[in-house]
Design a protein around this motif. Sequence first.
Motif, PDB file in Angstrom:
ATOM      1  N   ALA A 138       0.894  -1.359  -0.006  1.00  0.00           N
ATOM      2  CA  ALA A 138      -0.198  -0.439  -0.040  1.00  0.00           C
ATOM      3  C   ALA A 138       1.128   1.240   0.283  1.00  0.00           C
ATOM      4  O   ALA A 138       0.512   1.904  -0.685  1.00  0.00           O
ATOM      5  CB  ALA A 138      -1.220  -0.098   1.296  1.00  0.00           C
ATOM      6  N   ALA A 139       1.684   1.748   0.493  1.00  0.00           N
ATOM      7  CA  ALA A 139       2.802   2.830   0.896  1.00  0.00           C
ATOM      8  C   ALA A 139       3.628   2.804  -0.225  1.00  0.00           C
ATOM      9  O   ALA A 139       3.668   3.988  -0.681  1.00  0.00           O
ATOM     10  CB  ALA A 139       3.335   2.426   1.709  1.00  0.00           C
ATOM     11  N   VAL A 140       4.553   1.892  -0.853  1.00  0.00           N
ATOM     12  CA  VAL A 140       4.846   1.752  -1.858  1.00  0.00           C
ATOM     13  C   VAL A 140       4.054   2.720  -2.434  1.00  0.00           C
ATOM     14  O   VAL A 140       4.599   3.209  -3.835  1.00  0.00           O
ATOM     15  CB  VAL A 140       5.328   0.102  -2.252  1.00  0.00           C
ATOM     16  CG1 VAL A 140       6.098   0.225  -4.062  1.00  0.00           C
ATOM     17  CG2 VAL A 140       6.511   0.301  -0.953  1.00  0.00           C
ATOM     18  N   TRP A 141       2.703   1.643  -2.913  1.00  0.00           N
ATOM     19  CA  TRP A 141       2.008   2.559  -4.187  1.00  0.00           C
ATOM     20  C   TRP A 141       1.695   3.588  -4.174  1.00  0.00           C
ATOM     21  O   TRP A 141       1.511   4.576  -5.551  1.00  0.00           O
ATOM     22  CB  TRP A 141       0.809   1.741  -4.163  1.00  0.00           C
ATOM     23  CG  TRP A 141      -0.507   1.862  -5.385  1.00  0.00           C
ATOM     24  CD1 TRP A 141      -1.850   2.897  -5.377  1.00  0.00           C
ATOM     25  CD2 TRP A 141      -0.512   1.740  -6.869  1.00  0.00           C
ATOM     26  NE1 TRP A 141      -2.131   3.098  -6.602  1.00  0.00           N
ATOM     27  CE2 TRP A 141      -1.478   1.872  -7.380  1.00  0.00           C
ATOM     28  CE3 TRP A 141       0.460   0.666  -7.763  1.00  0.00           C
ATOM     29  CZ2 TRP A 141      -1.743   1.846  -8.939  1.00  0.00           C
ATOM     30  CZ3 TRP A 141      -0.509   0.259  -8.485  1.00  0.00           C
ATOM     31  CH2 TRP A 141      -0.971   1.036  -9.620  1.00  0.00           C
ATOM     32  N   GLN A 142       1.525   4.130  -2.894  1.00  0.00           N
ATOM     33  CA  GLN A 142       1.257   5.893  -2.396  1.00  0.00           C
ATOM     34  C   GLN A 142       2.125   6.608  -2.904  1.00  0.00           C
ATOM     35  O   GLN A 142       2.350   8.016  -3.385  1.00  0.00           O
ATOM     36  CB  GLN A 142       0.474   5.998  -1.109  1.00  0.00           C
ATOM     37  CG  GLN A 142      -0.864   5.713  -1.209  1.00  0.00           C
ATOM     38  CD  GLN A 142      -1.792   5.889  -1.547  1.00  0.00           C
ATOM     39  OE1 GLN A 142      -1.805   6.389  -3.016  1.00  0.00           O
ATOM     40  NE2 GLN A 142      -2.332   6.741  -0.558  1.00  0.00           N
ATOM     41  N   ALA A 143       3.424   5.849  -2.349  1.00  0.00           N
ATOM     42  CA  ALA A 143       4.700   6.374  -2.851  1.00  0.00           C
ATOM     43  C   ALA A 143       5.030   6.427  -4.611  1.00  0.00           C
ATOM     44  O   ALA A 143       6.156   7.869  -4.922  1.00  0.00           O
ATOM     45  CB  ALA A 143       5.603   5.610  -1.892  1.00  0.00           C
ATOM     46  N   THR A 144       5.014   6.034  -5.515  1.00  0.00           N
ATOM     47  CA  THR A 144       5.302   5.804  -6.353  1.00  0.00           C
ATOM     48  C   THR A 144       3.925   6.329  -7.680  1.00  0.00           C
ATOM     49  O   THR A 144       4.145   7.200  -7.827  1.00  0.00           O
ATOM     50  CB  THR A 144       5.372   4.461  -6.711  1.00  0.00           C
ATOM     51  OG1 THR A 144       4.278   3.346  -6.436  1.00  0.00           O
ATOM     52  CG2 THR A 144       6.994   4.206  -6.710  1.00  0.00           C
ATOM     53  N   VAL A 145       2.363   5.318  -7.774  1.00  0.00           N
ATOM     54  CA  VAL A 145       1.531   5.344  -8.432  1.00  0.00           C
ATOM     55  C   VAL A 145       0.998   6.490  -8.336  1.00  0.00           C
ATOM     56  O   VAL A 145       0.485   7.918  -9.027  1.00  0.00           O
ATOM     57  CB  VAL A 145       1.573   4.689  -8.834  1.00  0.00           C
ATOM     58  CG1 VAL A 145      -0.454   5.062  -9.558  1.00  0.00           C
ATOM     59  CG2 VAL A 145       1.805   3.945  -9.501  1.00  0.00           C
ATOM     60  N   GLY A 146       0.346   6.846  -7.018  1.00  0.00           N
ATOM     61  CA  GLY A 146       0.019   8.175  -6.130  1.00  0.00           C
ATOM     62  C   GLY A 146       0.512   9.357  -6.299  1.00  0.00           C
ATOM     63  O   GLY A 146       0.118  10.316  -6.011  1.00  0.00           O
ATOM     64  N   ALA A 147       1.791   9.215  -6.049  1.00  0.00           N
ATOM     65  CA  ALA A 147       2.766  10.226  -5.970  1.00  0.00           C
ATOM     66  C   ALA A 147       2.579  10.712  -6.600  1.00  0.00           C
ATOM     67  O   ALA A 147       2.493  12.358  -7.720  1.00  0.00           O
ATOM     68  CB  ALA A 147       4.778  10.152  -5.510  1.00  0.00           C
ATOM     69  N   ALA A 148       2.841  10.248  -8.562  1.00  0.00           N
ATOM     70  CA  ALA A 148       3.011  11.206  -9.911  1.00  0.00           C
ATOM     71  C   ALA A 148       1.321  11.535  -9.443  1.00  0.00           C
ATOM     72  O   ALA A 148       1.042  12.599  -9.914  1.00  0.00           O
ATOM     73  CB  ALA A 148       3.026   9.253 -10.690  1.00  0.00           C
ATOM     74  N   ALA A 149       0.003  10.588  -9.627  1.00  0.00           N
ATOM     75  CA  ALA A 149      -0.711  11.574  -9.002  1.00  0.00           C
ATOM     76  C   ALA A 149      -1.317  12.843  -9.042  1.00  0.00           C
ATOM     77  O   ALA A 149      -2.177  12.844  -9.335  1.00  0.00           O
ATOM     78  CB  ALA A 149      -2.272  10.453  -9.197  1.00  0.00           C
ATOM     79  N   ARG A 150      -0.822  12.776  -7.644  1.00  0.00           N
ATOM     80  CA  ARG A 150      -0.697  14.254  -6.597  1.00  0.00           C
ATOM     81  C   ARG A 150       0.163  14.803  -7.654  1.00  0.00           C
ATOM     82  O   ARG A 150      -0.359  16.396  -6.865  1.00  0.00           O
ATOM     83  CB  ARG A 150      -0.436  13.645  -5.313  1.00  0.00           C
ATOM     84  CG  ARG A 150      -1.483  12.613  -4.466  1.00  0.00           C
ATOM     85  CD  ARG A 150      -0.541  12.547  -3.406  1.00  0.00           C
ATOM     86  NE  ARG A 150       0.770  12.461  -3.059  1.00  0.00           N
ATOM     87  CZ  ARG A 150       1.006  11.384  -2.861  1.00  0.00           C
ATOM     88  NH1 ARG A 150      -0.119   9.692  -3.030  1.00  0.00           N
ATOM     89  NH2 ARG A 150       2.200  10.310  -2.513  1.00  0.00           N
ATOM     90  N   ALA A 151       0.347  14.593  -8.012  1.00  0.00           N
ATOM     91  CA  ALA A 151       1.579  15.861  -8.841  1.00  0.00           C
ATOM     92  C   ALA A 151       0.643  16.189  -9.956  1.00  0.00           C
ATOM     93  O   ALA A 151       0.770  18.052 -10.441  1.00  0.00           O
ATOM     94  CB  ALA A 151       3.145  15.278  -9.839  1.00  0.00           C
ATOM     95  N   GLY A 152      -0.315  15.977 -10.529  1.00  0.00           N
ATOM     96  CA  GLY A 152      -1.397  16.503 -11.252  1.00  0.00           C
ATOM     97  C   GLY A 152      -0.582  16.826 -13.030  1.00  0.00           C
ATOM     98  O   GLY A 152      -0.296  16.465 -13.132  1.00  0.00           O
ATOM     99  N   LEU A 153      -1.427  17.665 -13.242  1.00  0.00           N
ATOM    100  CA  LEU A 153      -1.721  17.781 -14.968  1.00  0.00           C
ATOM    101  C   LEU A 153      -0.297  18.446 -15.128  1.00  0.00           C
ATOM    102  O   LEU A 153       0.377  18.450 -16.231  1.00  0.00           O
ATOM    103  CB  LEU A 153      -2.803  18.598 -15.212  1.00  0.00           C
ATOM    104  CG  LEU A 153      -4.199  17.705 -15.442  1.00  0.00           C
ATOM    105  CD1 LEU A 153      -5.457  19.517 -15.848  1.00  0.00           C
ATOM    106  CD2 LEU A 153      -3.905  17.046 -16.052  1.00  0.00           C
ATOM    107  N   PRO A 154       0.141  19.162 -14.267  1.00  0.00           N
ATOM    108  CA  PRO A 154       1.579  19.923 -14.115  1.00  0.00           C
ATOM    109  C   PRO A 154       2.671  18.548 -14.688  1.00  0.00           C
ATOM    110  O   PRO A 154       3.757  18.862 -15.999  1.00  0.00           O
ATOM    111  CB  PRO A 154       1.984  20.190 -13.628  1.00  0.00           C
ATOM    112  CG  PRO A 154       1.364  21.655 -13.004  1.00  0.00           C
ATOM    113  CD  PRO A 154       0.091  20.069 -12.760  1.00  0.00           C
ATOM    114  N   LEU A 155       2.732  17.489 -14.548  1.00  0.00           N
ATOM    115  CA  LEU A 155       3.330  16.577 -14.460  1.00  0.00           C
ATOM    116  C   LEU A 155       3.376  16.175 -16.302  1.00  0.00           C
ATOM    117  O   LEU A 155       4.282  15.371 -16.470  1.00  0.00           O
ATOM    118  CB  LEU A 155       3.901  15.432 -13.179  1.00  0.00           C
ATOM    119  CG  LEU A 155       4.461  14.020 -13.500  1.00  0.00           C
ATOM    120  CD1 LEU A 155       5.454  14.632 -14.098  1.00  0.00           C
ATOM    121  CD2 LEU A 155       4.291  13.732 -12.741  1.00  0.00           C
ATOM    122  N   VAL A 156       1.871  16.007 -15.843  1.00  0.00           N
ATOM    123  CA  VAL A 156       1.422  15.184 -17.290  1.00  0.00           C
ATOM    124  C   VAL A 156       1.898  15.548 -18.097  1.00  0.00           C
ATOM    125  O   VAL A 156       1.992  15.619 -19.401  1.00  0.00           O
ATOM    126  CB  VAL A 156      -0.387  14.633 -17.673  1.00  0.00           C
ATOM    127  CG1 VAL A 156      -1.078  14.295 -18.372  1.00  0.00           C
ATOM    128  CG2 VAL A 156      -0.761  14.169 -16.430  1.00  0.00           C
TER     129      VAL A 156
END
Length: 490
Positions: A138-156
């Motif tokens: 769970a924590a790894v998903w949040q730290a990888t995929v979840g972190a990229a999602a939290r970065a939002g549209l600027p990262l995309v």
Amino acid sequence: MSTDAVVVGSGPNGLVAAILLAQAGREVVLLEAADQFGGGLRSAELTLPGRVHDMGATVMAMALASPAFRELGISGFDPKEPGSKEPGRRGTDLSGAEVGAVEFAHPEVVAAHPLDDRPAVLVHRDAPRTAAGLGRDAAVWQATVGAAARAGLPLVDLMLKPLGPWEPRPRAFAQAARFGVAAALPVTTLARRAFRTVEGRAVLAGMAAHSMLDLRAPITSGYGLLLGALAHLVGWPVVKGGSQVLADALVARFRALGGEAVSGHRVRHLRELDAETVVLDVTPRQFLAMADLPAGYRRGLERYRYGPGVFKLDWALDGPVPWRDPAVAAASTVHLGGTLEEIALSEAEMARGRHSPRPYVLLVQPYAADDSRGGHTLWAYCHVPNGSRVDMTDAIEGQIERFAPGFRDRVLARHAMGPAELEAGNPNLVGGDIGGGLASLGQFVRRPVWSAAPWRTPLPGVFLCSSATPPGAAVHGMGGWQAARLALSR
């Protein structure tokens, strides 16, 4: 034919380019060789009358996240709210009362990854809920995929504009740098180093396999992480009524701006066109045949590498797929292949020019989100060597039966398309390559040649905009956006 601009090819990139040029006041003609507009957005009754099947793309995550589609007001996503849970509002209106609405329909579950001896892994719009289903990971998903999602549209935006232009966003650049450290790794490396569970490793591998690369190759982690992040950020919706609805709406918007769209017109050579600006939604092979090019540039295009092909099946069913784990029925997208090790082996075999007896299968059941396609329609494909002539029907259906016993009993009709049939229907799908070229690290930005502006060609006023230009495949229109931007700056 004399006009300000001609766009050849009506895939998502060609349509975006045509609309942007027309919005700028240019007189634009759009030419499409096929009888239907849309390229990879076409839909047809491939099995039974009334059953709507998408011939190419169905799942539209990139369409919602794309800077080009947001600029055109297509996705309905508000870029001021990167954490919004409601991108792709219902009834997105593309150009006013004269154009029909496009509805992006979201499934209850974004994606599912069945496993043999345990419950399927479910990817939800909500990142914490997804992470909770991964137990120790769970924590790894949040730290990888979840972190990229939290970065939002600027990262995309940075990912979809790898060569710029970029807005001055220091925070986004810092997030991109952190993302890039993990993204550069082979997914086999990241999954084994970071994830401890069979479920966590498998679900990341299933997403990374969209790249159509050997999963031991660099940047395959990046494809998996970005797709996972988009699942949380914008979802993986389908277009209600079929992808053709989106293509038709884009054509209608183009015509509403004064553009002329002509189908059934194949351009064989640029000498047929009389326009100050020509934008080509074609891959290097077609461009080489259409133009008299400088020797150096021609050699660069001839070195361009195409990727694996796909073998695609469409089915009309008499009911939903009978998944062993009923939770899979709520997902529009299903990754079949089992564990990380199984998927990696399958993709490695394909990269070596072989056909796996247990291939990784990407399956889409649109009816999980959209009940307007005439019944339970389904499609799936597996990756095969470019130009393969091997019938993979039994291998694909065997993988479905593995996780959904009794599936074949639900089949009313099926339609198969191997690489040759796919290319015959759309010449951009060279050897069945639906990605417009190998998605390797070397060709991530060298699409189709090394250049600060690869959309510009050596021919004055001639631009490329297909998925053979950055950022590559998917329904995002960014190749068309970049080509039109350069053309308008002349």
